[in-house]
Design a protein around this motif. Structure first.
Motif, PDB file in Angstrom:
ATOM      1  N   ALA A   1       0.790  -1.235   0.045  1.00 41.14           N
ATOM      2  CA  ALA A   1       0.041   0.120   0.062  1.00 41.14           C
ATOM      3  C   ALA A   1       0.877   1.273   0.064  1.00 41.14           C
ATOM      4  O   ALA A   1       0.403   2.200  -0.469  1.00 41.14           O
ATOM      5  CB  ALA A   1      -1.147   0.151   1.323  1.00 41.14           C
ATOM      6  N   HIS A   2       1.986   1.276   0.464  1.00 42.14           N
ATOM      7  CA  HIS A   2       2.903   2.466   0.769  1.00 42.14           C
ATOM      8  C   HIS A   2       4.081   2.376  -0.361  1.00 42.14           C
ATOM      9  O   HIS A   2       4.336   3.378  -0.992  1.00 42.14           O
ATOM     10  CB  HIS A   2       3.777   2.277   1.922  1.00 42.14           C
ATOM     11  N   ARG A   3       4.694   1.257  -0.723  1.00 41.93           N
ATOM     12  CA  ARG A   3       5.685   1.114  -1.561  1.00 41.93           C
ATOM     13  C   ARG A   3       5.294   0.829  -3.240  1.00 41.93           C
ATOM     14  O   ARG A   3       5.940   1.673  -4.253  1.00 41.93           O
ATOM     15  CB  ARG A   3       6.643   0.287  -1.376  1.00 41.93           C
ATOM     16  N   THR A   4       4.259   0.447  -3.257  1.00 42.05           N
ATOM     17  CA  THR A   4       3.604   0.207  -4.654  1.00 42.05           C
ATOM     18  C   THR A   4       2.074   0.435  -4.981  1.00 42.05           C
ATOM     19  O   THR A   4       1.084  -0.181  -5.025  1.00 42.05           O
ATOM     20  CB  THR A   4       3.846  -1.183  -5.350  1.00 42.05           C
ATOM     21  N   PRO A   5       1.787   1.870  -4.317  1.00 39.44           N
ATOM     22  CA  PRO A   5       0.221   2.048  -4.090  1.00 39.44           C
ATOM     23  C   PRO A   5      -0.462   1.927  -5.443  1.00 39.44           C
ATOM     24  O   PRO A   5      -1.523   1.725  -5.573  1.00 39.44           O
ATOM     25  CB  PRO A   5       0.564   3.442  -3.723  1.00 39.44           C
ATOM     26  N   GLU A   6       0.125   2.532  -6.590  1.00 37.15           N
ATOM     27  CA  GLU A   6      -0.477   2.582  -7.957  1.00 37.15           C
ATOM     28  C   GLU A   6      -0.772   0.921  -8.421  1.00 37.15           C
ATOM     29  O   GLU A   6      -1.938   0.849  -8.983  1.00 37.15           O
ATOM     30  CB  GLU A   6       0.080   3.322  -9.082  1.00 37.15           C
ATOM     31  N   GLU A   7       0.211   0.132  -8.211  1.00 39.73           N
ATOM     32  CA  GLU A   7       0.074  -1.097  -8.636  1.00 39.73           C
ATOM     33  C   GLU A   7      -1.182  -1.926  -7.733  1.00 39.73           C
ATOM     34  O   GLU A   7      -1.912  -2.711  -8.277  1.00 39.73           O
ATOM     35  CB  GLU A   7       1.314  -1.846  -8.464  1.00 39.73           C
ATOM     36  N   ALA A   8      -1.237  -1.555  -6.429  1.00 42.22           N
ATOM     37  CA  ALA A   8      -2.196  -2.041  -5.677  1.00 42.22           C
ATOM     38  C   ALA A   8      -3.526  -1.600  -6.226  1.00 42.22           C
ATOM     39  O   ALA A   8      -4.555  -2.415  -6.092  1.00 42.22           O
ATOM     40  CB  ALA A   8      -1.901  -1.892  -4.395  1.00 42.22           C
ATOM     41  N   ARG A   9      -3.519  -0.415  -6.301  1.00 44.34           N
ATOM     42  CA  ARG A   9      -4.767   0.260  -6.728  1.00 44.34           C
ATOM     43  C   ARG A   9      -5.413  -0.383  -8.078  1.00 44.34           C
ATOM     44  O   ARG A   9      -6.793  -0.595  -8.182  1.00 44.34           O
ATOM     45  CB  ARG A   9      -4.915   1.649  -7.039  1.00 44.34           C
ATOM     46  N   ALA A  10      -4.383  -0.414  -9.072  1.00 41.71           N
ATOM     47  CA  ALA A  10      -4.817  -0.950 -10.487  1.00 41.71           C
ATOM     48  C   ALA A  10      -5.367  -2.347 -10.217  1.00 41.71           C
ATOM     49  O   ALA A  10      -6.302  -2.861 -10.757  1.00 41.71           O
ATOM     50  CB  ALA A  10      -3.569  -0.854 -11.345  1.00 41.71           C
ATOM     51  N   PHE A  11      -4.594  -3.036  -9.524  1.00 40.50           N
ATOM     52  CA  PHE A  11      -5.110  -4.795  -9.173  1.00 40.50           C
ATOM     53  C   PHE A  11      -6.493  -4.518  -8.461  1.00 40.50           C
ATOM     54  O   PHE A  11      -7.258  -5.393  -8.987  1.00 40.50           O
ATOM     55  CB  PHE A  11      -4.207  -5.408  -8.232  1.00 40.50           C
ATOM     56  N   ALA A  12      -6.601  -3.899  -7.584  1.00 44.30           N
ATOM     57  CA  ALA A  12      -8.083  -4.162  -6.934  1.00 44.30           C
ATOM     58  C   ALA A  12      -9.209  -3.205  -7.947  1.00 44.30           C
ATOM     59  O   ALA A  12     -10.375  -4.062  -7.909  1.00 44.30           O
ATOM     60  CB  ALA A  12      -7.881  -3.236  -5.565  1.00 44.30           C
ATOM     61  N   ALA A  13      -8.953  -2.380  -8.533  1.00 43.90           N
ATOM     62  CA  ALA A  13      -9.613  -1.877  -9.511  1.00 43.90           C
ATOM     63  C   ALA A  13     -10.141  -2.859 -10.695  1.00 43.90           C
ATOM     64  O   ALA A  13     -11.349  -2.873 -11.186  1.00 43.90           O
ATOM     65  CB  ALA A  13      -9.297  -0.645  -9.979  1.00 43.90           C
ATOM     66  N   ALA A  14      -9.282  -3.715 -11.173  1.00 40.17           N
ATOM     67  CA  ALA A  14      -9.448  -4.665 -12.152  1.00 40.17           C
ATOM     68  C   ALA A  14      -9.897  -6.153 -11.819  1.00 40.17           C
ATOM     69  O   ALA A  14     -10.196  -6.916 -12.766  1.00 40.17           O
ATOM     70  CB  ALA A  14      -8.226  -4.625 -12.924  1.00 40.17           C
ATOM     71  N   ALA A  15      -9.795  -6.295 -10.458  1.00 36.14           N
ATOM     72  CA  ALA A  15      -9.937  -7.675  -9.932  1.00 36.14           C
ATOM     73  C   ALA A  15     -11.287  -8.251 -10.441  1.00 36.14           C
ATOM     74  O   ALA A  15     -11.104  -9.358 -10.689  1.00 36.14           O
ATOM     75  CB  ALA A  15      -9.924  -7.630  -8.242  1.00 36.14           C
ATOM     76  N   ARG A  16     -12.321  -7.525 -10.139  1.00 37.91           N
ATOM     77  CA  ARG A  16     -13.752  -8.220 -10.644  1.00 37.91           C
ATOM     78  C   ARG A  16     -13.567  -8.783 -12.254  1.00 37.91           C
ATOM     79  O   ARG A  16     -13.982  -9.723 -12.353  1.00 37.91           O
ATOM     80  CB  ARG A  16     -14.707  -7.284 -10.517  1.00 37.91           C
ATOM     81  N   ASP A  17     -13.147  -7.827 -12.973  1.00 35.64           N
ATOM     82  CA  ASP A  17     -13.019  -8.003 -14.428  1.00 35.64           C
ATOM     83  C   ASP A  17     -11.884  -9.313 -14.630  1.00 35.64           C
ATOM     84  O   ASP A  17     -12.041  -9.825 -15.656  1.00 35.64           O
ATOM     85  CB  ASP A  17     -12.669  -6.805 -15.389  1.00 35.64           C
ATOM     86  N   ASN A  18     -10.980  -9.573 -13.724  1.00 37.35           N
ATOM     87  CA  ASN A  18     -10.092 -10.600 -13.931  1.00 37.35           C
ATOM     88  C   ASN A  18     -10.630 -11.892 -13.163  1.00 37.35           C
ATOM     89  O   ASN A  18      -9.655 -12.659 -13.064  1.00 37.35           O
ATOM     90  CB  ASN A  18      -8.994 -10.230 -13.347  1.00 37.35           C
ATOM     91  N   GLY A  19     -11.846 -12.102 -12.885  1.00 38.18           N
ATOM     92  CA  GLY A  19     -12.332 -13.116 -12.268  1.00 38.18           C
ATOM     93  C   GLY A  19     -12.174 -13.453 -10.797  1.00 38.18           C
ATOM     94  O   GLY A  19     -12.272 -14.724 -10.367  1.00 38.18           O
ATOM     95  N   ILE A  20     -11.802 -12.540 -10.072  1.00 40.36           N
ATOM     96  CA  ILE A  20     -11.647 -12.752  -8.849  1.00 40.36           C
ATOM     97  C   ILE A  20     -12.933 -12.219  -7.965  1.00 40.36           C
ATOM     98  O   ILE A  20     -13.667 -11.479  -8.435  1.00 40.36           O
ATOM     99  CB  ILE A  20     -10.720 -11.352  -8.095  1.00 40.36           C
ATOM    100  N   GLY A  21     -13.147 -13.298  -6.868  1.00 36.61           N
ATOM    101  CA  GLY A  21     -14.422 -13.049  -6.107  1.00 36.61           C
ATOM    102  C   GLY A  21     -14.296 -12.533  -4.837  1.00 36.61           C
ATOM    103  O   GLY A  21     -15.216 -12.031  -4.256  1.00 36.61           O
ATOM    104  N   VAL A  22     -13.178 -12.994  -4.426  1.00 38.10           N
ATOM    105  CA  VAL A  22     -12.922 -12.440  -2.815  1.00 38.10           C
ATOM    106  C   VAL A  22     -11.289 -11.977  -3.006  1.00 38.10           C
ATOM    107  O   VAL A  22     -10.419 -12.674  -3.702  1.00 38.10           O
ATOM    108  CB  VAL A  22     -13.166 -13.339  -1.957  1.00 38.10           C
ATOM    109  N   ILE A  23     -10.924 -11.168  -2.037  1.00 35.42           N
ATOM    110  CA  ILE A  23      -9.595 -10.713  -2.153  1.00 35.42           C
ATOM    111  C   ILE A  23      -9.128 -10.956  -0.525  1.00 35.42           C
ATOM    112  O   ILE A  23      -9.856 -10.455   0.460  1.00 35.42           O
ATOM    113  CB  ILE A  23      -9.354  -9.195  -2.362  1.00 35.42           C
ATOM    114  N   ILE A  24      -7.963 -11.530  -0.462  1.00 38.07           N
ATOM    115  CA  ILE A  24      -7.394 -11.736   1.178  1.00 38.07           C
ATOM    116  C   ILE A  24      -6.053 -10.696   0.683  1.00 38.07           C
ATOM    117  O   ILE A  24      -5.207 -11.034   0.059  1.00 38.07           O
ATOM    118  CB  ILE A  24      -7.070 -13.099   1.314  1.00 38.07           C
ATOM    119  N   ALA A  25      -6.044  -9.962   1.866  1.00 38.81           N
ATOM    120  CA  ALA A  25      -4.738  -8.913   1.909  1.00 38.81           C
ATOM    121  C   ALA A  25      -4.125  -9.232   3.289  1.00 38.81           C
ATOM    122  O   ALA A  25      -4.608  -8.903   4.146  1.00 38.81           O
ATOM    123  CB  ALA A  25      -5.156  -7.612   1.797  1.00 38.81           C
ATOM    124  N   ALA A  26      -2.842  -9.316   3.304  1.00 37.53           N
ATOM    125  CA  ALA A  26      -2.097  -9.592   4.496  1.00 37.53           C
ATOM    126  C   ALA A  26      -1.018  -8.829   4.747  1.00 37.53           C
ATOM    127  O   ALA A  26      -0.389  -8.445   3.637  1.00 37.53           O
ATOM    128  CB  ALA A  26      -1.555 -11.127   4.486  1.00 37.53           C
TER     129      ALA A  26
END
Length: 164
Positions: free
Chosen positions: A38-63
């Protein structure tokens, strides 16, 4: 079946996160694993989350440990269910991560499991997917029955030893 995405803030979280991945694989639930901070790659984290539904993700686990902002940052960029795993660190035994993960502002929910609770995060993600997957629901029920039988067998052994 939708996939479960497992995201960790650092590869140092992998020993905990692997327990979630192993649990998902035991149930043949498709998953993908990533390291996004969230702090060192915020753009990549944001882009992943924004596209997750379109990429077939149903649930996200974040550790994440320490500041543990990852689950909230992911949740802010998707309406998919997000489950946070607070990771124990050497600083405050994971209490900092727990509070950072569970104390989300109204409107951006994050389900939170116990500190280092990767297995429960995987099980909760599968329970969410099982709402629309009867086969997965049956397999989860079978696990519950097997877990119950194991406890009752241990009880019988303890009773036999101590109660004659």
């Amino acid at each position: 079946m939708k996939k479960v995405a497992v995201i960790m803030g650092s590869d140092s979280d992998l020993p905990v996160v692997e327990k979630a991945v192993d649990t998902l694989r035991q149930f043949d639930v498709p998953c993908e694993v990533h390291v996004y901070s969230a702090h060192r790659t915020p753009e990549e984290a944001r882009a992943f989350a924004a596209a997750a539904r379109d990429n077939g993700i149903g649930v996200i686990i974040a550790a994440a440990g320490k500041a543990a902002h990852l689950a909230g940052a992911i949740a802010a960029n998707t309406t998919l269910p997000v489950i946070g795993i607070p990771i124990k660190s050497s600083t405050l035994d994971g209490i900092d991560a727990l509070l950072s993960t569970v104390q989300m502002p109204s409107g951006i929910p994050v389900a939170t499991v116990a500190i280092d609770g990767a297995v429960n995060a995987a099980l909760l993600s599968m329970e969410i997917l099982a709402v629309e997957d009867e086969d997965l629901s049956r397999r989860l029920q079978d696990k519950r029955r097997a877990d119950s039988a194991a406890v009752l067998a241990k009880n019988a052994a303890v009773e036999a030893k101590f109660n004659g």
